[in-house]
Every structure is written in structure tokens, then in C-alpha cells.
Scaffold this active site. Structure first.
Site, PDB file in Angstrom:
ATOM      1  N   GLY A 136     -13.652 -37.906  73.969  1.00 56.12           N
ATOM      2  CA  GLY A 136     -12.298 -37.942  73.434  1.00 56.12           C
ATOM      3  C   GLY A 136     -12.231 -38.509  72.038  1.00 56.12           C
ATOM      4  N   THR A 137     -13.060 -39.496  71.743  1.00 53.45           N
ATOM      5  CA  THR A 137     -13.055 -40.090  70.405  1.00 53.45           C
ATOM      6  C   THR A 137     -13.441 -39.058  69.353  1.00 53.45           C
ATOM      7  OG1 THR A 137     -13.529 -42.320  71.208  1.00 53.45           O
ATOM      8  CG2 THR A 137     -14.142 -41.834  68.936  1.00 53.45           C
TER       9      THR A 137
ATOM     10  N   SER B  35     -10.870 -35.990  77.443  1.00 54.80           N
ATOM     11  CA  SER B  35     -12.180 -36.581  77.718  1.00 54.80           C
ATOM     12  C   SER B  35     -12.510 -36.350  79.187  1.00 54.80           C
ATOM     13  CB  SER B  35     -12.180 -38.073  77.404  1.00 54.80           C
ATOM     14  OG  SER B  35     -13.460 -38.635  77.609  1.00 54.80           O
ATOM     15  N   GLY B  36     -13.644 -35.717  79.456  1.00 55.72           N
ATOM     16  CA  GLY B  36     -13.959 -35.287  80.804  1.00 55.72           C
ATOM     17  C   GLY B  36     -14.049 -36.405  81.825  1.00 55.72           C
ATOM     18  N   HIS B  37     -14.562 -37.570  81.422  1.00 57.63           N
ATOM     19  CA  HIS B  37     -14.803 -38.610  82.420  1.00 57.63           C
ATOM     20  C   HIS B  37     -13.530 -39.285  82.909  1.00 57.63           C
ATOM     21  CE1 HIS B  37     -14.442 -42.556  80.196  1.00 57.63           C
ATOM     22  NE2 HIS B  37     -14.504 -41.750  79.160  1.00 57.63           N
TER      23      HIS B  37
ATOM     24  N   THR C 297     -26.233 -27.663  69.594  1.00 56.93           N
ATOM     25  CA  THR C 297     -26.455 -26.864  70.793  1.00 56.93           C
ATOM     26  C   THR C 297     -25.512 -27.304  71.906  1.00 56.93           C
ATOM     27  OG1 THR C 297     -28.782 -26.601  70.231  1.00 56.93           O
ATOM     28  CG2 THR C 297     -28.165 -26.171  72.516  1.00 56.93           C
TER      29      THR C 297
ATOM     30  N   CYS D 262     -10.802 -61.593  76.148  1.00 55.94           N
ATOM     31  CA  CYS D 262     -11.071 -63.037  76.172  1.00 55.94           C
ATOM     32  C   CYS D 262     -12.438 -63.331  75.572  1.00 55.94           C
ATOM     33  CB  CYS D 262     -11.012 -63.563  77.600  1.00 55.94           C
ATOM     34  SG  CYS D 262      -9.428 -63.264  78.408  1.00 55.94           S
TER      35      CYS D 262
END
Length: 382
Positions: free
Chosen positions: A74-75, A204-206, A242, A330
Site C-alpha cells: 500500500g505504501t 494492500s493485500g495483507h 518482474t 511509548c
């Protein structure tokens, strides 16, 4: 936790690869391993498989297969779309986005305006306490100098859904290109680019049961485009390298499963999410839902709890085999609210948990968490 039973409620971070997706990918590792650009029969098999996957991906978005470009994530899709839009109108110097974008968009837009010396100007739309933007402020941002709008379809932390259809239509009337990061929306709500006039859309596939390492960029026919990765002529010259045949085949299957889920599984997840939220708010005095009152994804619960630290709750839940996320970063014992919660003016003395459900979650898991979490909060406070 290997081999042990666990509860996973962090599906906005990543999802389990669906068994059907794994099955669809397997032949391309050891049997149909040809390069899709090769002229022999193994290459032709791979090329046909990519074409079939492209049709399935296009069907999920209701677009033509030729409008689909496969990327690594996605990025990459976000960056490619934004750079392509800006290079198409070099005389325009303004970019419009929101204060709650994913870092893939947020950090790029800030870098373009602050660190590159390219003299871009950034308009960052504010959100209210419910996580929603003001359409009047958005309309005012569409000046003659605006090259691009990039606004996420749905927020990854709160699940708040922005009115992308209305915003994209407003931008089109002003001659402004529109990109949406739809990474969190895929498989959870319908994405129809025939009805919603965006120029670019990222997936994004995941995030919907395909593997990590495969993404999608939709580019509307007629919208300007310049490739970000140049080299060979893959993806019709729009993205060199590819093709990752196995992962593309897996993504195609994931798109097919996502379409089925939209027809039959979404309401089950929504019912579980509502059951979770209602139970937690009943059991935890003062707990509030971030984004409550705004349209939200059916799977996402971002709940803030007074007098707690989200990171500590995440650790305690992790020890019991329950996977969730916090709404803060944090370091060295100091917690800082996420930029999303800061933009929503969430009080700093609240700890936030993000509980994002998926098709594998059950009512028993929800009930167990509703019973367990209040006990942990009391331990955390003490």
C-alpha cells in the site's frame, strides 16, 4: 504462543492469509514458475494467471482490468499516486490531506513540503472529536493552485469512514486530482469507483487475507500517470519489475473472497463489534468509543478508558494470548498519543485500545474479552 490457542483482534494491522489464497499461490512456486514476460508455455501460463487475477481485482472495485497496477504494498501505491499527480501539474503547488492519514501519506506530504525544497504547500484538514472532517473547510481548500487531494477512505485506528464520494466529486468539479488510501476499507465496505469518482486508489493485500508484499494501485482511465519505478515494460509500462505471479494470484483470490464476505459476512462482524463495544462500555465506567457517532468500519473498535495506559493493557492481554493494539507510542516509560487521537483531542489521561475483528472471530472470544478486560484495568490502575 506457537501451538497454543490465542485470540486475534488486530486485523487492521494484518490478517491471516486465507487457506484458499495459499492454495491459489502454491503452483507458482514449484510448477508454473515461469516469467510472465517469457515467450514459452510456462511464461504464458503465468501471464494468463495474472490476467485472471487482474479481472478479480477489478471486479472488487468495479473498474476495468486495465486500470489495475500491481505494486509491492500500500505504501508504494500511495507514493506512486501522489508523485504521479504532482508531476502531472508542475505549475500547481498545493497538496490537500488530513491530520489523520496513515504515515505512508502523512510523512510523504510533509517531506514534499518541508524537506525537498520543491516549494509545495500543504493544507492539512482538521477533524472534530468524532474524527470527521468539515466539508466546508475541504471545499475552501480546493484552490486554483491545488494539484492533488489525498484522503483515506477509512481511518486505520478509529474506523471512521470519510465521505469520499462527495469529496471526490467536489474535487473533480474544481479540476483537482483525487487519491484515496483505501487500504483499511477493502473487504469491509463496498468500493465502487464507478460511483465514487477518484482518480487513484491504493490497496494492500495483507489487510484482507492476502500475503504481505503485494499491493494495488487503481488509476482511472484518462487520469494522468507517470511511473515511479522505471525499467522494463511490465504492467503496461507503468510499474517496472518482474511480476510477483504467486502473490498476484493470491491477491486475486483474496479479492474474490472479499467480494463474497461483503455479500454475507460483514454483518456478522458488525454484530460482534457492537456486542464487544456494548459489553465493554457497560462493564467499564467512563469508557468511550473514539469515532462514536461517525460512520465507521464494521470491524473496528477504538475504545478509550480513563486512568489507564493502553500499552500496559496490551502487554497484559498479550500475556493471556490476546492480540490487540494501543493508541499510543511509548518510549522510555513515556507515552504519546497517536497523531490520530491527538487530532481528535482525546484527553491524555485516557488509554486507548484498538480492537479490530475479522471473519475468524467468535462470540465466545468477544464475551471472554468483555469479562477479562475490566479485571485487567483494575490491576493496571492499582
Amino acid at each position: 504462543m506457537a501451538g497454543e490457542r490465542f485470540i486475534y483482534m488486530d486485523n487492521n494491522a494484518t490478517t491471516r492469509v486465507a487457506p484458499g489464497v495459499v492454495e491459489a499461490m502454491q503452483p507458482f512456486f514449484v510448477e508454473d514458475f515461469g516469467n510472465p514476460s517469457s515467450g514459452h508455455f510456462l511464461g504464458a501460463r503465468a501471464a494468463r494467471s495474472i490476467a485472471l487475477a487482474r479481472e478479480k481485482t477489478a471486479s472488487l472495485l468495479n473498474c476495468s482490468p486495465g486500470e489495475i497496477i500491481y505494486t509491492s504494498c500500500g505504501t508504494e501505491s500511495d507514493v506512486t499516486a501522489i508523485i504521479a499527480a504532482l508531476e502531472s501539474f508542475p505549475e500547481k503547488r498545493r497538496v490537500v490531506t488530513t491530520a489523520v492519514e496513515h504515515p505512508a501519506v502523512k510523512n510523504l506530504c510533509e517531506a514534499l513540503t518541508e524537506k525537498t525544497g520543491r516549494d509545495y504547500r500543504l493544507t492539512t484538514l482538521r477533524v472534530n472529536r468524532k474524527g470527521m472532517i468539515d466539508l466546508g473547510e475541504f471545499k475552501a481548500s480546493l484552490t486554483v493552485d491545488t494539484a492533488l487531494v489525498s484522503v483515506m477512505w477509512a481511518n486505520n485506528e478509529t474506523g471512521v469512514i470519510f465521505p469520499i464520494g462527495e469529496m471526490a466529486a467536489m474535487a473533480r468539479r474544481r479540476g483537482v486530482l483525487f487519491h484515496t488510501d483505501a487500504v483499511q476499507a477493502a473487504g469491509k465496505i463496498p468500493l465502487d469507483v464507478e460511483e465514487v469518482p477518484v482518480d487513484y486508489l491504493s490497496l494492500s493485500g495483507h489487510k484482507f487475507h492476502a500475503p504481505k508484499g503485494i499491493g494495488v494501485l487503481y488509476v482511472r482511465n484518462g487520469s494522468p500517470f507517470h511511473p515511479f519505478l522505471m525499467g522494463g515494460g511490465q504492467e503496461r509500462g507503468r510499474r517496472a519489475g518482474t511480476e510477483n505471479t504467486a502473490y498476484i494470484a493470491g491477491l486475486g483470490k483474496a479479492c474474490e473472497l472479499a467480494a463474497d464476505h461483503l455479500r454475507g459476512g460483514v454483518e456478522k462482524v458488525r454484530e460482534l463489534r457492537d456486542r464487544l463495544e456494548n459489553g465493554l462500555q457497560k462493564m467499564i465506567p467512563g469508557a468511550e468509543i473514539n469515532g462514536g457517532g461517525s460512520p465507521r468500519l464494521p470491524n473496528t473498535c477504538s475504545i478509550r478508558i480513563p486512568g489507564t495506559r493502553g500499552d500496559e493493557l496490551v502487554k497484559r492481554l498479550d500475556e493471556r494470548g490476546i492480540c490487540v493494539s494501543a493508541g499510543a507510542a511509548c518510549k522510555a516509560g513515556v507515552c504519546k498519543l497517536s497523531h490520530v487521537l491527538e487530532a481528535m483531542a482525546v484527553p491524555p489521561d485516557y488509554g486507548t485500545l484498538r480492537l479490530s475483528l475479522g471473519m475468524d472471530n467468535t462470540g465466545d472470544e468477544v464475551d471472554y474479552l468483555v469479562k477479562l478486560l475490566p479485571e485487567m484495568i483494575e490491576q493496571n490502575r492499582s
